[in-house]
Design a protein around this motif. Sequence first.
Motif, PDB file in Angstrom:
ATOM      1  N   GLU A  37       0.852  -1.186   0.000  1.00 16.75           N
ATOM      2  CA  GLU A  37       0.000   0.000   0.000  1.00 16.75           C
ATOM      3  C   GLU A  37       0.890   1.239   0.000  1.00 16.75           C
ATOM      4  N   LEU A  38       0.663   2.126  -0.947  1.00 17.69           N
ATOM      5  CA  LEU A  38       1.407   3.377  -1.022  1.00 17.69           C
ATOM      6  C   LEU A  38       0.456   4.538  -0.784  1.00 17.69           C
ATOM      7  N   LEU A  39       0.706   5.269   0.287  1.00 15.05           N
ATOM      8  CA  LEU A  39      -0.018   6.504   0.555  1.00 15.05           C
ATOM      9  C   LEU A  39       0.793   7.626  -0.085  1.00 15.05           C
ATOM     10  N   LEU A  40       0.324   8.111  -1.228  1.00 10.02           N
ATOM     11  CA  LEU A  40       1.025   9.149  -1.968  1.00 10.02           C
ATOM     12  C   LEU A  40       0.564  10.503  -1.438  1.00 10.02           C
ATOM     13  N   ILE A  41       1.444  11.173  -0.735  1.00  7.95           N
ATOM     14  CA  ILE A  41       1.116  12.417  -0.040  1.00  7.95           C
ATOM     15  C   ILE A  41       1.733  13.580  -0.810  1.00  7.95           C
ATOM     16  N   VAL A 167       8.307   7.163 -13.100  1.00 10.95           N
ATOM     17  CA  VAL A 167       7.327   7.015 -12.027  1.00 10.95           C
ATOM     18  C   VAL A 167       6.915   5.554 -11.879  1.00 10.95           C
ATOM     19  N   ARG A 168       6.622   4.896 -12.993  1.00  9.45           N
ATOM     20  CA  ARG A 168       6.255   3.488 -12.959  1.00  9.45           C
ATOM     21  C   ARG A 168       7.362   2.634 -12.336  1.00  9.45           C
ATOM     22  N   ASP A 169       8.583   2.838 -12.786  1.00  8.55           N
ATOM     23  CA  ASP A 169       9.691   2.027 -12.292  1.00  8.55           C
ATOM     24  C   ASP A 169       9.947   2.269 -10.806  1.00  8.55           C
ATOM     25  N   ALA A 170       9.846   3.523 -10.366  1.00  7.21           N
ATOM     26  CA  ALA A 170      10.072   3.822  -8.955  1.00  7.21           C
ATOM     27  C   ALA A 170       9.016   3.160  -8.075  1.00  7.21           C
ATOM     28  N   ILE A 171       7.763   3.246  -8.487  1.00  6.15           N
ATOM     29  CA  ILE A 171       6.696   2.651  -7.680  1.00  6.15           C
ATOM     30  C   ILE A 171       6.823   1.133  -7.652  1.00  6.15           C
ATOM     31  N   GLU A 172       7.102   0.527  -8.780  1.00 11.35           N
ATOM     32  CA  GLU A 172       7.255  -0.936  -8.788  1.00 11.35           C
ATOM     33  C   GLU A 172       8.456  -1.365  -7.956  1.00 11.35           C
ATOM     34  N   ARG A 173       9.510  -0.563  -7.966  1.00 14.45           N
ATOM     35  CA  ARG A 173      10.690  -0.893  -7.164  1.00 14.45           C
ATOM     36  C   ARG A 173      10.390  -0.783  -5.670  1.00 14.45           C
ATOM     37  N   LEU A 174       9.674   0.267  -5.262  1.00 13.99           N
ATOM     38  CA  LEU A 174       9.304   0.397  -3.848  1.00 13.99           C
ATOM     39  C   LEU A 174       8.398  -0.746  -3.413  1.00 13.99           C
ATOM     40  N   ALA A 175       7.436  -1.086  -4.282  1.00 16.98           N
ATOM     41  CA  ALA A 175       6.526  -2.184  -3.945  1.00 16.98           C
ATOM     42  C   ALA A 175       7.279  -3.496  -3.805  1.00 16.98           C
ATOM     43  N   ALA A 176       8.241  -3.756  -4.689  1.00 15.54           N
ATOM     44  CA  ALA A 176       9.010  -4.996  -4.613  1.00 15.54           C
ATOM     45  C   ALA A 176       9.863  -5.050  -3.361  1.00 15.54           C
ATOM     46  N   ALA A 177      10.312  -3.896  -2.878  1.00 14.82           N
ATOM     47  CA  ALA A 177      11.153  -3.849  -1.681  1.00 14.82           C
ATOM     48  C   ALA A 177      10.359  -3.947  -0.390  1.00 14.82           C
ATOM     49  N   HIS A 178       9.027  -3.716  -0.464  1.00 12.04           N
ATOM     50  CA  HIS A 178       8.203  -3.684   0.753  1.00 12.04           C
ATOM     51  C   HIS A 178       6.937  -4.518   0.583  1.00 12.04           C
ATOM     52  N   ALA A 210      -3.774  17.532  -7.476  1.00 16.84           N
ATOM     53  CA  ALA A 210      -3.962  17.049  -6.099  1.00 16.84           C
ATOM     54  C   ALA A 210      -3.611  18.180  -5.141  1.00 16.84           C
ATOM     55  N   ASP A 211      -4.434  18.364  -4.115  1.00 16.78           N
ATOM     56  CA  ASP A 211      -4.200  19.457  -3.172  1.00 16.78           C
ATOM     57  C   ASP A 211      -2.921  19.251  -2.380  1.00 16.78           C
ATOM     58  N   ASN A 212      -2.291  20.368  -2.002  1.00 12.92           N
ATOM     59  CA  ASN A 212      -1.165  20.279  -1.078  1.00 12.92           C
ATOM     60  C   ASN A 212      -1.607  19.609   0.217  1.00 12.92           C
ATOM     61  N   GLY A 213      -0.838  18.624   0.660  1.00 15.10           N
ATOM     62  CA  GLY A 213      -1.158  17.908   1.896  1.00 15.10           C
ATOM     63  C   GLY A 213      -2.169  16.800   1.729  1.00 15.10           C
ATOM     64  N   SER A 214      -2.626  16.549   0.492  1.00 20.35           N
ATOM     65  CA  SER A 214      -3.619  15.493   0.270  1.00 20.35           C
ATOM     66  C   SER A 214      -2.966  14.114   0.287  1.00 20.35           C
ATOM     67  N   ILE A 215      -3.801  13.083   0.447  1.00 22.91           N
ATOM     68  CA  ILE A 215      -3.345  11.696   0.478  1.00 22.91           C
ATOM     69  C   ILE A 215      -4.087  10.921  -0.608  1.00 22.91           C
ATOM     70  N   SER A 216      -3.338  10.256  -1.465  1.00 25.70           N
ATOM     71  CA  SER A 216      -3.894   9.345  -2.460  1.00 25.70           C
ATOM     72  C   SER A 216      -3.375   7.949  -2.151  1.00 25.70           C
ATOM     73  N   HIS A 217      -4.101   6.932  -2.586  1.00 28.52           N
ATOM     74  CA  HIS A 217      -3.845   5.566  -2.096  1.00 28.52           C
ATOM     75  C   HIS A 217      -3.777   4.598  -3.270  1.00 28.52           C
ATOM     76  N   LEU A 218      -2.628   3.955  -3.420  1.00 24.00           N
ATOM     77  CA  LEU A 218      -2.434   2.905  -4.407  1.00 24.00           C
ATOM     78  C   LEU A 218      -2.132   1.584  -3.704  1.00 24.00           C
ATOM     79  N   VAL A 219      -2.635   0.505  -4.272  1.00 20.53           N
ATOM     80  CA  VAL A 219      -2.265  -0.844  -3.833  1.00 20.53           C
ATOM     81  C   VAL A 219      -1.569  -1.507  -5.020  1.00 20.53           C
ATOM     82  N   VAL A 220      -0.335  -1.964  -4.800  1.00 20.13           N
ATOM     83  CA  VAL A 220       0.501  -2.456  -5.902  1.00 20.13           C
ATOM     84  C   VAL A 220       1.042  -3.834  -5.574  1.00 20.13           C
ATOM     85  N   ARG A 221       0.887  -4.743  -6.531  1.00 15.75           N
ATOM     86  CA  ARG A 221       1.545  -6.035  -6.459  1.00 15.75           C
ATOM     87  C   ARG A 221       2.059  -6.359  -7.857  1.00 15.75           C
TER      88      ARG A 221
END
Length: 248
Positions: A37-41, A167-178, A210-221
């Motif tokens: 789960e990535l909370l994109l802030i 952006v795609r590669d960074a998110i997939e890399r973070l998801a693979a690490a966590h 997206a507003d400053n300080g907002s939270i968006s939510h992705l689930v990645v596998r």
Amino acid sequence: MTSRDHPRQPQIPETTETTADGGYRQHRFTPPPGATELLLIRHGESQPAFPDQPFPMTDGRADPALAPQGIEQAQRIADRLADQRIDAIYVTSLRRTAQTAEPLARRLGLVPHVERQLREVGLGEWEGGVYRQRVAENGPLVQRMLAEGRWDVIPGAEPAGELAARVRDAIERLAAAHPGQRLAVVTHGGVIGQAMALASGARVFAFIGADNGSISHLVVRGSDWVVRGFNDTAHLEPVSGRTVTAAS
């Protein structure tokens, strides 16, 4: 178009429960095993831009500090997330993300990691604060940028394909690490818009602003991405001096 252009939407996990009398309840979403789960802030509001005072540059991008409103927003984010399970915090190479993450990191006792590939969109000749002035003027090039939904309409700006790839590669890399963890990722408006577009298959500017300080939510596998939320600002209202810009 390949599967690398838009991640494949996964099947909804089976979480249906039965009632005592044999009925079937509506299912509730549960992240699949091993998903991240990535909370994109989006960082808090940064300092105003003035034509005769360009922002300092870091990593090829404008690097203003947070404005007072942004410092307040950072504290609101910490208040919102401090009681949730957060396994790691990521920021970019730009200081407004580190400043935004600081109250949450302090509350959770975590040291943020830097992920420079999630830094803001490169704005070419409109870096240093010029972008804000051009958007306020709403000239023909701004109107074309919005109509075509491409940052690289701006002279010298980052090509659309390169932005999507990093952006795609960074998110997939973070998801693979966590795997199986939840990350708080403090990043930028243009990056959040790109991530949401990649996950949903929408045009990039469908998620602009997206507003400053907002939270968006992705689930990645792996290549499976699910959008679970976009631009959640419940923790910010009311906040003084609210200003929204699409990027930077």
